[in-house]
Scaffold this motif. Structure first.
Motif, short mmCIF file in Angstrom:
data_model
loop_
_atom_site.label_atom_id
_atom_site.label_comp_id
_atom_site.label_asym_id
_atom_site.label_seq_id
_atom_site.Cartn_x
_atom_site.Cartn_y
_atom_site.Cartn_z
N PRO A 1 0.79 -1.24 0.00
CA PRO A 1 0.00 0.00 0.00
C PRO A 1 0.82 1.28 0.00
N HIS A 2 2.12 1.19 0.28
CA HIS A 2 2.93 2.40 0.43
C HIS A 2 4.04 2.53 -0.62
N LEU A 3 3.95 1.72 -1.68
CA LEU A 3 4.98 1.78 -2.72
C LEU A 3 4.63 2.70 -3.88
N GLY A 4 3.48 3.36 -3.80
CA GLY A 4 3.14 4.35 -4.80
C GLY A 4 2.25 3.87 -5.93
N ASP B 1 -8.42 -2.29 -0.67
CA ASP B 1 -8.10 -1.37 0.42
C ASP B 1 -7.88 -2.21 1.67
N VAL B 2 -6.67 -2.19 2.20
CA VAL B 2 -6.37 -3.05 3.35
C VAL B 2 -7.17 -2.65 4.59
N ASN B 3 -7.63 -1.42 4.64
CA ASN B 3 -8.34 -0.94 5.83
C ASN B 3 -9.83 -1.26 5.81
N THR B 4 -10.41 -1.46 4.63
CA THR B 4 -11.87 -1.62 4.57
C THR B 4 -12.34 -2.91 3.92
N PHE C 1 -2.92 -4.85 15.18
CA PHE C 1 -1.54 -5.16 14.80
C PHE C 1 -1.29 -4.79 13.34
N VAL C 2 -2.22 -5.14 12.46
CA VAL C 2 -2.07 -4.84 11.03
C VAL C 2 -2.02 -3.32 10.82
N LYS C 3 -2.83 -2.59 11.54
CA LYS C 3 -2.83 -1.12 11.42
C LYS C 3 -1.49 -0.54 11.87
N ARG C 4 -0.94 -1.06 12.97
CA ARG C 4 0.36 -0.57 13.44
C ARG C 4 1.46 -0.88 12.43
N GLU C 5 1.42 -2.08 11.85
CA GLU C 5 2.42 -2.46 10.86
C GLU C 5 2.32 -1.58 9.61
N ASN C 6 1.11 -1.20 9.24
CA ASN C 6 0.93 -0.29 8.12
C ASN C 6 1.63 1.03 8.38
N ARG C 7 1.44 1.57 9.56
CA ARG C 7 2.07 2.85 9.90
C ARG C 7 3.59 2.71 9.94
N ARG C 8 4.07 1.60 10.49
CA ARG C 8 5.51 1.40 10.62
C ARG C 8 6.19 1.27 9.26
#
Length: 321
Positions: A96-99, A105-108, A301-308
């Protein structure tokens, strides 16, 4: 009046029958990577152990686009399709963060069920190269690279892989000059190491263990803060490179639309399979220790890993390949 009532009754029976058929449909466990890897092996072990509580379970490999193809099937699925997927740090925290825009959508789009494993990558070199360069640990490697800038090549399993991120973190935190060579998957990177095309690789733990046991590969460090059960004498990289901490993790996800009662049932069944002593030794051979993280805790945990990983990818300036 009787005909409308009869028609309604028949329609109700038809709808009930359709849902009953769906309920009886075997659970399909999708693995978004090729057969034979640690996620695939774990999915088969979990499925075998959960059949007592969930009935028939089929494991289907749907590789493609770095895991996106298989994961997207579950994101678009309806609950009556009885689908779950073995998602991973790559599919749910890195990509999700590679552009590049993702089709999910990993969140929904998902309901996290259970964390299966958190395992390190392992920094390895060949026995011959370790002897030639006098490498026994990360401290030796850092000293050699500082004395010979750009003198070594680091291999990784593709752009945005955990091995790639680990390599970029290593360079950044230790202030090193070493080229990072990308390959199409962990197997290709490992083969390049064995052929001498690269000097060190942040390898997948499960695939590296047999070659470490045979003496072909020498482990220099694991990428987590603590040693791994399969390599208890191999130190964490954090001891030589403070701040270094990267783990590969994977777990079971369902479509977001799966009812909570079914999610609870699935999570409990897979947790029981993960805890089953019958399979525990097989997990340990892959370096997998018992986990106990389900539903809301796994979701957080998945949300924290996303931010990290959003921070790590930004700090190391990794872009989509």
């Amino acid at each position: 009046m009787k005909r409308p009532l009869l028609l309604a009754a028949l329609l109700s029976a038809s709808v009930f029958s359709a849902f009953a058929q769906n309920a009886a449909q075997p659970l399909s466990f999708v693995v978004p990577y090729p057969a034979g890897g640690p996620l695939d092996t774990s999915a088969h072990l979990l499925s075998e152990g959960a059949r007592q509580n969930l009935g028939a379970i089929t494991v289907t490999n749907k590789p493609g686009a770095g895991g996106v193809t298989g994961v997207d099937l579950i994101a678009k699925a309806q609950p009556q399709q009885n689908l779950v997927v073995m998602g991973a740090v790559a599919t749910h925290a890195v990509l999700p963060h590679l552009g590049k825009a993702l089709s999910y959508d990993v969140n929904t789009d998902f309901k996290p069920l259970i964390l299966v494993a958190r395992v390190p990558n392992v920094l390895v070199t060949t026995k011959a190269r370790a002897a030639e360069l006098k490498l026994q640990n990360t401290t030796d490697l850092v000293a050699y690279i500082k004395a010979h800038p750009n003198g070594l090549k680091l291999g990784a399993a593709g752009n945005g892989s955990i091995g790639h991120i680990a390599g970029e973190m290593f360079k950044t935190l230790a202030n090193l000059r070493i080229s990072n060579q990308q390959y199409e998957g962990a197997s290709a990177a490992q083969k390049a190491l064995l052929k001498g095309e690269v000097d060190v690789v942040f390898d997948n733990l499960a695939s590296a263990l047999p070659l470490i046991a045979s003496g072909e590969l020498v482990p220099l460090a694991v990428t987590t803060l603590s040693p791994n059960i399969a390599l208890p004498n191999v130190p964490p990289m954090n001891e030589a490179v403070p701040g270094f901490d990267v783990a590969t993790w994977f777990g079971v996800f369902a479509p977001a639309s799966l009812p909570d009662k079914d999610a609870q049932k699935y999570a409990e069944a897979f947790q029981a399979a993960l805890n089953d002593p019958k399979y525990r030794s097989q997990y340990r051979k892959m370096g997998i220790a018992q986990e106990n993280m389900r539903l809301l805790e796994f979701s957080e945990f998945v949300k924290r890993e996303n931010r990290r990983f959003q921070f790590l990818i930004s700090a190391t300036k990794i872009k989509a390949g």
